[in-house]
Scaffold this motif. Structure first.
Motif, mmCIF file in Angstrom:
data_model
loop_
_atom_site.group_PDB
_atom_site.id
_atom_site.type_symbol
_atom_site.label_atom_id
_atom_site.label_comp_id
_atom_site.label_asym_id
_atom_site.label_seq_id
_atom_site.Cartn_x
_atom_site.Cartn_y
_atom_site.Cartn_z
ATOM 1 N N PRO A 102 33.397 35.198 15.250
ATOM 2 C CA PRO A 102 34.468 35.440 16.228
ATOM 3 C C PRO A 102 34.476 34.396 17.343
ATOM 4 O O PRO A 102 33.420 33.918 17.769
ATOM 5 N N HIS A 103 35.691 34.025 17.785
ATOM 6 C CA HIS A 103 35.891 33.105 18.911
ATOM 7 C C HIS A 103 37.151 33.504 19.669
ATOM 8 O O HIS A 103 38.024 34.176 19.120
ATOM 9 N N ASN A 104 37.254 33.034 20.899
ATOM 10 C CA ASN A 104 38.498 33.133 21.659
ATOM 11 C C ASN A 104 38.555 31.965 22.626
ATOM 12 O O ASN A 104 37.644 31.140 22.677
ATOM 13 N N ILE A 105 39.622 31.914 23.394
ATOM 14 C CA ILE A 105 39.741 30.965 24.501
ATOM 15 C C ILE A 105 40.042 31.793 25.739
ATOM 16 O O ILE A 105 40.939 32.631 25.741
ATOM 17 N N ALA A 106 39.261 31.548 26.782
ATOM 18 C CA ALA A 106 39.470 32.211 28.064
ATOM 19 C C ALA A 106 39.420 31.153 29.153
ATOM 20 O O ALA A 106 38.614 30.217 29.086
ATOM 21 N N VAL A 107 40.291 31.287 30.152
ATOM 22 C CA VAL A 107 40.364 30.332 31.264
ATOM 23 C C VAL A 107 39.973 31.065 32.540
ATOM 24 O O VAL A 107 40.483 32.157 32.815
ATOM 25 N N TYR A 108 39.072 30.450 33.300
ATOM 26 C CA TYR A 108 38.564 31.046 34.535
ATOM 27 C C TYR A 108 38.713 30.051 35.685
ATOM 28 O O TYR A 108 38.883 28.845 35.461
ATOM 29 N N THR A 109 38.590 30.555 36.901
ATOM 30 C CA THR A 109 38.714 29.669 38.069
ATOM 31 C C THR A 109 37.572 28.663 38.136
ATOM 32 O O THR A 109 37.754 27.549 38.624
ATOM 33 N N ASN A 110 36.380 29.046 37.629
ATOM 34 C CA ASN A 110 35.248 28.116 37.599
ATOM 35 C C ASN A 110 34.235 28.600 36.561
ATOM 36 O O ASN A 110 34.450 29.619 35.904
ATOM 37 N N ALA A 111 33.110 27.876 36.425
ATOM 38 C CA ALA A 111 32.128 28.152 35.385
ATOM 39 C C ALA A 111 31.391 29.479 35.567
ATOM 40 O O ALA A 111 30.752 29.958 34.629
ATOM 41 N N SER A 112 31.492 30.097 36.739
ATOM 42 C CA SER A 112 30.871 31.413 36.904
ATOM 43 C C SER A 112 31.589 32.463 36.056
ATOM 44 O O SER A 112 31.022 33.504 35.752
ATOM 45 N N ALA A 113 32.819 32.192 35.665
ATOM 46 C CA ALA A 113 33.640 33.067 34.820
ATOM 47 C C ALA A 113 33.808 34.457 35.410
ATOM 48 O O ALA A 113 33.960 35.441 34.684
ATOM 49 N N ILE A 114 33.805 34.535 36.726
ATOM 50 C CA ILE A 114 33.991 35.828 37.392
ATOM 51 C C ILE A 114 35.479 36.145 37.541
ATOM 52 O O ILE A 114 35.920 37.249 37.254
ATOM 53 N N GLU A 115 36.261 35.145 37.962
ATOM 54 C CA GLU A 115 37.689 35.360 38.181
ATOM 55 C C GLU A 115 38.491 34.738 37.036
ATOM 56 O O GLU A 115 38.554 33.526 36.881
ATOM 57 N N GLU A 116 39.114 35.599 36.238
ATOM 58 C CA GLU A 116 39.845 35.122 35.073
ATOM 59 C C GLU A 116 41.273 34.727 35.414
ATOM 60 O O GLU A 116 41.914 35.321 36.278
ATOM 61 N N ILE A 117 41.738 33.721 34.703
ATOM 62 C CA ILE A 117 43.132 33.307 34.751
ATOM 63 C C ILE A 117 43.829 33.829 33.500
ATOM 64 O O ILE A 117 44.934 34.339 33.548
ATOM 65 N N PHE A 118 43.138 33.695 32.361
ATOM 66 C CA PHE A 118 43.662 34.172 31.078
ATOM 67 C C PHE A 118 42.485 34.413 30.139
ATOM 68 O O PHE A 118 41.565 33.604 30.069
ATOM 69 N N VAL A 119 42.530 35.516 29.401
ATOM 70 C CA VAL A 119 41.530 35.792 28.372
ATOM 71 C C VAL A 119 42.271 36.099 27.077
ATOM 72 O O VAL A 119 43.012 37.080 26.986
ATOM 73 N N GLY A 120 42.079 35.228 26.092
ATOM 74 C CA GLY A 120 42.730 35.402 24.803
ATOM 75 C C GLY A 120 41.980 36.355 23.903
ATOM 76 O O GLY A 120 40.762 36.524 24.018
ATOM 77 N N GLU A 121 42.721 36.962 22.999
ATOM 78 C CA GLU A 121 42.154 37.878 22.016
ATOM 79 C C GLU A 121 41.125 37.144 21.156
ATOM 80 O O GLU A 121 41.320 35.987 20.775
#
Length: 160
Positions: A102-121
């Protein structure tokens, strides 16, 4: 033929010649080199390299959007940098080539991945999906990753 029509035909002929000239390397070889720089219609440079080298996504934009493809193969993205215009309607065609993984693509404000911009299925390969979302309004360098493999599958999501 009217003078404006003659000018238009001349411009079309010159434009066609310039486009044809840009289709081959300086030595006439149409084979891509190891590194090519592609400029999108908005003038954003996107670097593409051949082989197993991490590369920058080639972006084709048409107005307020950015469309591109990215693949996951052998627990790695084939792209390490994605560049889009601010507030673009982003469309990503994502291909997971890893059989049974399994894989997805998720975009966050920075590498801490605390604040998401988009999280793909998340999809299990081999499979393909299309993600759509709006890029941030604020230009800057953001972070993308596979949430399943957050340490090894990462990259920069650049908003211009």
């Amino acid at each position: 033929m009217k003078p404006n029509a003659v000018l238009l035909v001349a411009l079309l002929v010159v434009s066609a010649g310039l486009l044809a000239a840009g289709c081959t390397a300086p030595d006439g070889d149409a084979t891509p080199t190891a590194t090519e720089t592609v400029t999108t219609p908005t003038g954003t440079p996107a670097v593409t390299e051949t082989g197993n080298v991490t590369t920058a996504a080639t972006i084709a934009t048409g107005g307020p959007g950015a469309t591109f493809a990215i693949a996951a193969d052998n627990l790695a993205f084939d792209t390490s940098t994605i560049t889009v215009p601010a507030e673009a309607n982003v469309t990503i065609t994502f291909e997971n080539r890893d059989d049974g993984i399994p894989h997805n693509i998720a975009v966050y404000t920075n590498a801490s991945a605390i604040e998401e911009i988009f999280v793909g299925e998340t999809i299990t390969g081999p499979d393909q999906t299309t993600y759509t979302f709006t890029a941030p309004e604020e230009p800057g360098t953001y972070f993308f990753r596979c949430d399943v493999h957050p340490q090894q599958m990462t990259g920069d999501f650049i908003v211009e």
